[in-house]
Design a protein around this motif. Structure first.
Motif, PDB file in Angstrom:
ATOM      1  N   VAL A  31       0.979  -1.382  -0.060  1.00 14.40           N
ATOM      2  CA  VAL A  31      -0.056   0.103   0.009  1.00 14.40           C
ATOM      3  C   VAL A  31       0.981   1.195  -0.128  1.00 14.40           C
ATOM      4  O   VAL A  31       0.584   2.230  -0.633  1.00 14.40           O
ATOM      5  CB  VAL A  31      -0.830  -0.066   0.892  1.00 14.40           C
ATOM      6  CG1 VAL A  31      -1.892   1.296   1.365  1.00 14.40           C
ATOM      7  CG2 VAL A  31      -1.616  -1.220   1.211  1.00 14.40           C
ATOM      8  N   GLN A  32       1.803   1.377   0.502  1.00 15.11           N
ATOM      9  CA  GLN A  32       2.901   2.396   0.924  1.00 15.11           C
ATOM     10  C   GLN A  32       3.549   2.598  -0.444  1.00 15.11           C
ATOM     11  O   GLN A  32       3.725   3.909  -0.804  1.00 15.11           O
ATOM     12  CB  GLN A  32       3.811   2.379   2.127  1.00 15.11           C
ATOM     13  CG  GLN A  32       2.910   2.039   3.428  1.00 15.11           C
ATOM     14  CD  GLN A  32       3.746   1.188   4.283  1.00 15.11           C
ATOM     15  OE1 GLN A  32       4.077   0.227   3.672  1.00 15.11           O
ATOM     16  NE2 GLN A  32       3.655   1.444   5.534  1.00 15.11           N
ATOM     17  N   ASP A  33       4.243   1.669  -0.919  1.00 16.17           N
ATOM     18  CA  ASP A  33       5.253   1.985  -1.936  1.00 16.17           C
ATOM     19  C   ASP A  33       4.890   1.402  -3.502  1.00 16.17           C
ATOM     20  O   ASP A  33       3.838   0.725  -3.557  1.00 16.17           O
ATOM     21  CB  ASP A  33       6.454   0.996  -1.492  1.00 16.17           C
ATOM     22  CG  ASP A  33       7.264   1.388  -0.386  1.00 16.17           C
ATOM     23  OD1 ASP A  33       7.313   2.707  -0.179  1.00 16.17           O
ATOM     24  OD2 ASP A  33       7.557   0.597   0.154  1.00 16.17           O
ATOM     25  N   ARG A  34       5.451   2.262  -4.475  1.00 16.36           N
ATOM     26  CA  ARG A  34       4.978   1.946  -5.748  1.00 16.36           C
ATOM     27  C   ARG A  34       5.958   0.958  -6.294  1.00 16.36           C
ATOM     28  O   ARG A  34       7.334   1.009  -6.063  1.00 16.36           O
ATOM     29  CB  ARG A  34       5.020   3.061  -6.634  1.00 16.36           C
ATOM     30  CG  ARG A  34       3.682   3.572  -6.835  1.00 16.36           C
ATOM     31  CD  ARG A  34       4.137   4.879  -7.816  1.00 16.36           C
ATOM     32  NE  ARG A  34       2.643   5.378  -8.358  1.00 16.36           N
ATOM     33  CZ  ARG A  34       2.317   6.385  -8.693  1.00 16.36           C
ATOM     34  NH1 ARG A  34       3.416   7.483  -8.918  1.00 16.36           N
ATOM     35  NH2 ARG A  34       1.079   6.844  -9.106  1.00 16.36           N
ATOM     36  N   TYR A  35       5.506  -0.097  -7.082  1.00 18.25           N
ATOM     37  CA  TYR A  35       6.472  -0.859  -7.797  1.00 18.25           C
ATOM     38  C   TYR A  35       6.239  -0.819  -9.237  1.00 18.25           C
ATOM     39  O   TYR A  35       4.993  -0.985  -9.837  1.00 18.25           O
ATOM     40  CB  TYR A  35       6.314  -2.196  -7.241  1.00 18.25           C
ATOM     41  CG  TYR A  35       6.878  -2.435  -5.766  1.00 18.25           C
ATOM     42  CD1 TYR A  35       8.090  -3.018  -5.617  1.00 18.25           C
ATOM     43  CD2 TYR A  35       6.155  -2.376  -4.688  1.00 18.25           C
ATOM     44  CE1 TYR A  35       8.825  -3.370  -4.463  1.00 18.25           C
ATOM     45  CE2 TYR A  35       6.914  -2.371  -3.398  1.00 18.25           C
ATOM     46  CZ  TYR A  35       8.170  -2.931  -3.350  1.00 18.25           C
ATOM     47  OH  TYR A  35       8.467  -2.900  -2.023  1.00 18.25           O
ATOM     48  N   TYR A  36       7.232  -1.287 -10.064  1.00 13.38           N
ATOM     49  CA  TYR A  36       6.988  -1.299 -11.533  1.00 13.38           C
ATOM     50  C   TYR A  36       7.785  -2.620 -11.975  1.00 13.38           C
ATOM     51  O   TYR A  36       8.817  -3.084 -11.567  1.00 13.38           O
ATOM     52  CB  TYR A  36       7.795  -0.159 -12.236  1.00 13.38           C
ATOM     53  CG  TYR A  36       7.264   1.229 -11.891  1.00 13.38           C
ATOM     54  CD1 TYR A  36       6.175   1.680 -12.125  1.00 13.38           C
ATOM     55  CD2 TYR A  36       7.920   2.181 -10.962  1.00 13.38           C
ATOM     56  CE1 TYR A  36       5.498   2.578 -11.978  1.00 13.38           C
ATOM     57  CE2 TYR A  36       7.575   3.415 -10.682  1.00 13.38           C
ATOM     58  CZ  TYR A  36       6.272   3.734 -11.179  1.00 13.38           C
ATOM     59  OH  TYR A  36       5.715   4.761 -10.749  1.00 13.38           O
ATOM     60  N   LEU A  37       7.101  -3.371 -12.878  1.00 10.97           N
ATOM     61  CA  LEU A  37       7.679  -4.500 -13.749  1.00 10.97           C
ATOM     62  C   LEU A  37       8.235  -3.868 -15.016  1.00 10.97           C
ATOM     63  O   LEU A  37       7.247  -3.429 -15.720  1.00 10.97           O
ATOM     64  CB  LEU A  37       6.457  -5.571 -13.666  1.00 10.97           C
ATOM     65  CG  LEU A  37       7.063  -7.061 -13.754  1.00 10.97           C
ATOM     66  CD1 LEU A  37       8.029  -7.391 -12.838  1.00 10.97           C
ATOM     67  CD2 LEU A  37       5.944  -7.840 -13.905  1.00 10.97           C
TER      68      LEU A  37
END
Length: 192
Positions: A31-37
């Motif tokens: 919920v807190q961090d953004r992740y990219y693939l």
């Protein structure tokens, strides 16, 4: 907005590693961090006599170069954007992509390496965009049998009349075409 993120990822994370960012999608991990693939390929700098005249540099991905799938964590420190690689896999190690359910609109999918990674894309469209990119790069560079299950093949294969790098404009064009046909049909007089 996504083009700015792609440019920033390319500049800060992939260019120092001599890699070209081909595609990225946002995935839900916490919920807190953004992740990219991200899907990237090793770049090879090639020069030709015409390039020396115009003093341009062109990057070319050769068939022997490595294609990588990278999970990147995005966070902010003050006003600066930071990216951290959390996982990195080679495309040659990918055995299968499972889209979970082909007949429903969901963003969940599994990447099958030696271990299975269950991921949630930001949207179903981004899941399909990622799958198309992986399929295309596999076809161009590896030519191995990559299994893609539980995907609608009409959205994965680029052999349809509506396929392009700019899928959103073509979808909009298709909707306008259908709307125009409906207007024309509604204006036609009914035979009595």
């Amino acid at each position: 907005m996504s083009s700015l993120v792609k440019e920033d990822l390319q500049k800060k994370l992939f260019k120092p590693l001599a890699q070209k960012l081909c595609e990225f999608i946002e995935i839900e991990v916490s919920v807190q961090d953004r992740y990219y693939l991200c899907v990237s390929a090793q770049e090879t700098l090639t020069k030709t006599p015409t390039m020396q005249v115009f003093s341009l540099l062109l990057y070319n991905v050769t068939k022997t170069d490595e294609v990588k799938i990278t999970m990147v964590k995005h966070y902010r420190v003050g006003l600066d954007e930071k990216y951290e690689v959390t996982k990195r896999w080679s495309l040659s190690d990918l055995r299968m992509i499972d889209g979970k359910e082909a007949d429903t609109d969901n963003p969940f999918f599994d990447l099958h390496f030696k271990k299975v990674y269950s991921l949630e894309a930001y949207s179903c469209a981004s899941k399909y965009s990622f799958a198309r990119t992986v399929s295309r790069l596999n076809h161009v560079y590896l030519k191995k049998d990559l299994h893609m299950v539980n995907f609608d093949s009409t959205y994965i294969n680029d052999d349809s009349i509506w396929s392009s790098n700019n899928k959103d404009c073509l979808v909009l064009m298709r909707i306008c075409f259908y709307a125009f046909n409906l207007v024309c049909l509604s204006l036609c007089p009914l035979p009595l």
